[in-house]
Motif scaffolding. Structure first.
Motif, PDB file in Angstrom:
ATOM      1  N   PHE A  55       0.834  -1.207   0.000  1.00 17.39           N
ATOM      2  CA  PHE A  55       0.000   0.000   0.000  1.00 17.39           C
ATOM      3  C   PHE A  55       0.870   1.259   0.000  1.00 17.39           C
ATOM      4  CE2 PHE A  55      -1.943   3.146   3.060  1.00 17.39           C
ATOM      5  CZ  PHE A  55      -2.755   3.752   2.113  1.00 17.39           C
ATOM      6  N   ASN A  56       0.500   2.207  -0.824  1.00 22.14           N
ATOM      7  CA  ASN A  56       1.136   3.517  -0.912  1.00 22.14           C
ATOM      8  C   ASN A  56       2.404   3.529  -1.772  1.00 22.14           C
ATOM      9  OD1 ASN A  56       0.548   6.197  -0.181  1.00 22.14           O
ATOM     10  ND2 ASN A  56       2.262   6.238   1.240  1.00 22.14           N
ATOM     11  N   ASP A  57       2.807   2.378  -2.308  1.00 21.75           N
ATOM     12  CA  ASP A  57       3.913   2.367  -3.255  1.00 21.75           C
ATOM     13  C   ASP A  57       3.473   3.029  -4.554  1.00 21.75           C
ATOM     14  OD1 ASP A  57       5.766   1.136  -1.656  1.00 21.75           O
ATOM     15  OD2 ASP A  57       5.375  -0.877  -2.396  1.00 21.75           O
ATOM     16  N   ILE A  58       4.423   3.603  -5.263  1.00 20.67           N
ATOM     17  CA  ILE A  58       4.153   4.193  -6.573  1.00 20.67           C
ATOM     18  C   ILE A  58       5.035   3.497  -7.598  1.00 20.67           C
ATOM     19  CG2 ILE A  58       4.188   6.296  -7.970  1.00 20.67           C
ATOM     20  CD1 ILE A  58       3.784   7.904  -5.438  1.00 20.67           C
ATOM     21  N   ILE A  59       4.419   3.022  -8.684  1.00 19.68           N
ATOM     22  CA  ILE A  59       5.184   2.363  -9.730  1.00 19.68           C
ATOM     23  C   ILE A  59       5.019   3.110 -11.050  1.00 19.68           C
ATOM     24  CG2 ILE A  59       5.221   0.070  -8.703  1.00 19.68           C
ATOM     25  CD1 ILE A  59       2.841  -0.704 -10.359  1.00 19.68           C
ATOM     26  N   ASP A 106      -3.377   1.399  -3.968  1.00 19.06           N
ATOM     27  CA  ASP A 106      -4.339   1.848  -2.964  1.00 19.06           C
ATOM     28  C   ASP A 106      -4.397   0.865  -1.794  1.00 19.06           C
ATOM     29  OD1 ASP A 106      -5.984  -0.326  -3.678  1.00 19.06           O
ATOM     30  OD2 ASP A 106      -7.241   0.873  -5.001  1.00 19.06           O
ATOM     31  N   LYS A 107      -5.219   1.189  -0.800  1.00 17.76           N
ATOM     32  CA  LYS A 107      -5.258   0.378   0.417  1.00 17.76           C
ATOM     33  C   LYS A 107      -5.784  -1.029   0.185  1.00 17.76           C
ATOM     34  CE  LYS A 107      -9.735   2.325   1.837  1.00 17.76           C
ATOM     35  NZ  LYS A 107     -10.444   3.063   2.903  1.00 17.76           N
ATOM     36  N   ARG A 112      -4.972   1.618 -10.834  1.00 21.10           N
ATOM     37  CA  ARG A 112      -5.963   1.823 -11.897  1.00 21.10           C
ATOM     38  C   ARG A 112      -5.259   2.388 -13.118  1.00 21.10           C
ATOM     39  NH1 ARG A 112     -11.365   1.982 -12.513  1.00 21.10           N
ATOM     40  NH2 ARG A 112     -12.260   3.447 -14.008  1.00 21.10           N
ATOM     41  N   MET A 113      -5.333   1.648 -14.242  1.00 24.69           N
ATOM     42  CA  MET A 113      -4.666   2.041 -15.480  1.00 24.69           C
ATOM     43  C   MET A 113      -5.687   2.326 -16.581  1.00 24.69           C
ATOM     44  SD  MET A 113      -1.397  -0.524 -15.784  1.00 24.69           S
ATOM     45  CE  MET A 113      -0.861   0.408 -17.235  1.00 24.69           C
ATOM     46  N   PRO A 114      -5.354   3.228 -17.479  1.00 21.31           N
ATOM     47  CA  PRO A 114      -6.241   3.468 -18.630  1.00 21.31           C
ATOM     48  C   PRO A 114      -6.436   2.177 -19.434  1.00 21.31           C
ATOM     49  CG  PRO A 114      -4.540   5.159 -18.493  1.00 21.31           C
ATOM     50  CD  PRO A 114      -4.176   4.103 -17.499  1.00 21.31           C
ATOM     51  N   LEU A 115      -7.638   1.945 -19.884  1.00 20.40           N
ATOM     52  CA  LEU A 115      -8.011   0.789 -20.697  1.00 20.40           C
ATOM     53  C   LEU A 115      -8.057  -0.513 -19.904  1.00 20.40           C
ATOM     54  CD1 LEU A 115      -8.756   0.210 -23.687  1.00 20.40           C
ATOM     55  CD2 LEU A 115      -6.389  -0.482 -24.043  1.00 20.40           C
ATOM     56  N   LEU A 116      -7.034  -0.755 -19.072  1.00 20.05           N
ATOM     57  CA  LEU A 116      -6.970  -2.019 -18.339  1.00 20.05           C
ATOM     58  C   LEU A 116      -7.810  -2.012 -17.069  1.00 20.05           C
ATOM     59  CD1 LEU A 116      -3.167  -2.892 -18.652  1.00 20.05           C
ATOM     60  CD2 LEU A 116      -5.054  -3.439 -20.205  1.00 20.05           C
ATOM     61  N   GLY A 117      -8.144  -0.851 -16.583  1.00 24.48           N
ATOM     62  CA  GLY A 117      -8.930  -0.755 -15.363  1.00 24.48           C
ATOM     63  C   GLY A 117      -8.106  -1.064 -14.117  1.00 24.48           C
ATOM     64  N   GLU A 118      -8.736  -1.706 -13.131  1.00 31.60           N
ATOM     65  CA  GLU A 118      -8.055  -1.989 -11.872  1.00 31.60           C
ATOM     66  C   GLU A 118      -7.282  -3.313 -11.945  1.00 31.60           C
ATOM     67  OE1 GLU A 118     -10.959  -1.825  -8.748  1.00 31.60           O
ATOM     68  OE2 GLU A 118     -10.705   0.350  -8.528  1.00 31.60           O
ATOM     69  N   LEU A 119      -6.025  -3.246 -11.503  1.00 31.69           N
ATOM     70  CA  LEU A 119      -5.186  -4.435 -11.461  1.00 31.69           C
ATOM     71  C   LEU A 119      -4.680  -4.628 -10.035  1.00 31.69           C
ATOM     72  CD1 LEU A 119      -2.971  -3.873 -14.657  1.00 31.69           C
ATOM     73  CD2 LEU A 119      -5.028  -5.285 -14.464  1.00 31.69           C
ATOM     74  N   LYS A 120      -4.815  -5.837  -9.525  1.00 32.68           N
ATOM     75  CA  LYS A 120      -4.350  -6.118  -8.162  1.00 32.68           C
ATOM     76  C   LYS A 120      -2.851  -6.415  -8.201  1.00 32.68           C
ATOM     77  CE  LYS A 120      -5.482  -8.674  -3.939  1.00 32.68           C
ATOM     78  NZ  LYS A 120      -5.692  -7.440  -3.169  1.00 32.68           N
ATOM     79  N   VAL A 121      -2.056  -5.565  -7.560  1.00 31.81           N
ATOM     80  CA  VAL A 121      -0.596  -5.711  -7.594  1.00 31.81           C
ATOM     81  C   VAL A 121       0.006  -5.894  -6.208  1.00 31.81           C
ATOM     82  CG1 VAL A 121      -0.438  -4.349  -9.721  1.00 31.81           C
ATOM     83  CG2 VAL A 121      -0.222  -3.200  -7.498  1.00 31.81           C
ATOM     84  N   ASN A 122      -0.827  -5.835  -5.185  1.00 36.07           N
ATOM     85  CA  ASN A 122      -0.309  -5.981  -3.823  1.00 36.07           C
ATOM     86  C   ASN A 122       0.421  -7.308  -3.647  1.00 36.07           C
ATOM     87  OD1 ASN A 122      -0.121  -5.133  -1.008  1.00 36.07           O
ATOM     88  ND2 ASN A 122      -1.499  -6.848  -0.592  1.00 36.07           N
ATOM     89  N   LYS A 131       4.503  -8.950 -16.140  1.00 35.96           N
ATOM     90  CA  LYS A 131       3.844 -10.056 -16.827  1.00 35.96           C
ATOM     91  C   LYS A 131       2.324  -9.903 -16.784  1.00 35.96           C
ATOM     92  CE  LYS A 131       7.608 -13.304 -15.882  1.00 35.96           C
ATOM     93  NZ  LYS A 131       8.032 -14.508 -15.134  1.00 35.96           N
ATOM     94  N   LEU A 132       1.803  -9.396 -15.662  1.00 41.03           N
ATOM     95  CA  LEU A 132       0.365  -9.168 -15.535  1.00 41.03           C
ATOM     96  C   LEU A 132      -0.118  -8.136 -16.550  1.00 41.03           C
ATOM     97  CD1 LEU A 132      -2.376  -9.409 -14.066  1.00 41.03           C
ATOM     98  CD2 LEU A 132      -1.539  -7.703 -12.424  1.00 41.03           C
TER      99      LEU A 132
END
Length: 271
Positions: A55-59, A106-107, A112-122, A131-132
């Motif tokens: 949580f709170n990381d920026i990529i 997010d927590k 949230r990416m354009p076109l791809l929507g929400e991706l769980k990366v935690n 790869k995701l």
């Protein structure tokens, strides 16, 4: 009167000695007694676990197609001219450049990416996120793609006995604790280097660790490298309580000045 002044100076000598800080307490990378000595020039292996996002990381995620590469070349800098201008302005002001252009976890562990929507990366590594994204984007792009995923810098906070305490962002993939300390202007002379508190964030919560910066063995510990969102707190040693400053010479000068002033006042009064 002269005897009184002599006694006054003798009484102050122990205070001056107590206010001076031994070199052993301020020198980094020492071979401390009781530990296996690490010789100068010896190859030291260290722990460098693969970092997992929290949580709170920026990529920073950049995607290129074959057409993009043919048109713009193999350069990884594929930001638009407007984004480049924003990047430069933020960097010059000392701000967090990737806060404006990257993707924040997010927590709930999603970006949230354009076109791809929400991706769980935690709890995923950067390579797993790459790869995701490649799998998800394949549904929209038929040509070959190149995806690059990087941490948007390493953020950490320094508190307590630092010369420049504050929150910092270092734009690189890894950072040692000594590099982080240097970024904050180094520790003051009265910092307790053998019991620095490192507050580290884990997927399941936060843990507090005590580390000894005087000990050369720290290079082999899991705390040698800073992780995103680490907090480093340095407490003052007991000398701070009696007014020791960053320099022992300054402390001695202050005490001698006080004695001189007191002596002058007494000599005037007792004439």
């Amino acid at each position: 009167m002269r005897k009184f002044i002599s006694y006054l100076y003798l009484a102050v000598i122990p205070i001056i000695g107590f206010s001076c800080i031994p070199n052993k307490k301020v020198i980094y990378y020492q071979n401390l007694e009781g530990n296996k000595a690490i010789a100068d020039g010896e190859l030291i292996s260290y722990e460098l676990p693969e970092y997992r996002l929290q949580f709170n990381d920026i990529i920073d995620i950049q995607i290129q197609t074959v057409e993009d590469i043919l048109e713009k070349g193999f350069s990884s800098k594929i930001q638009s001219e407007n984004n480049n201008a924003i990047f430069g302005q933020i960097a010059q002001s000392g701000g967090d450049v990737y806060y404006m252009t990257g993707y924040t976890v997010d927590k709930s562990g999603f970006i949230r990416m354009p076109l791809l929507g929400e991706l769980k990366v935690n709890n995923l590594t950067l390579d797993e996120v790459r790869k995701l994204v490649e799998r998800e984007i394949a549904a929209y792009v038929t040509s070959e793609i190149f995806v690059r995923v990087k941490l948007g810098g390493i953020r950490f906070s320094s508190l307590g006995e630092f010369r420049r305490p504050g929150k910092y962002v270092v734009l690189q993939d890894r950072l040692t604790i000594f590099e982080a300390i240097a970024q904050a202007g180094d520790l003051t002379a009265v910092a307790k280097r053998n019991e620095v508190l490192l507050v580290r964030q884990y997927p399941e919560g936060t843990r507090l660790h005590r580390i000894n910066l005087n000990d050369r063995q720290i290079v082999q510990s899991p705390f040698y490298f800073i992780q995103p969102n680490d907090q480093i707190y340095a407490e003052p040693i007991r000398a701070r309580q009696i007014g020791a400053s960053d320099s022992s010479a300054q402390s001695v000068a202050l005490i001698i000045s006080s004695i001189t002033a007191a002596t002058l006042i007494l000599s005037i009064i007792l004439r």
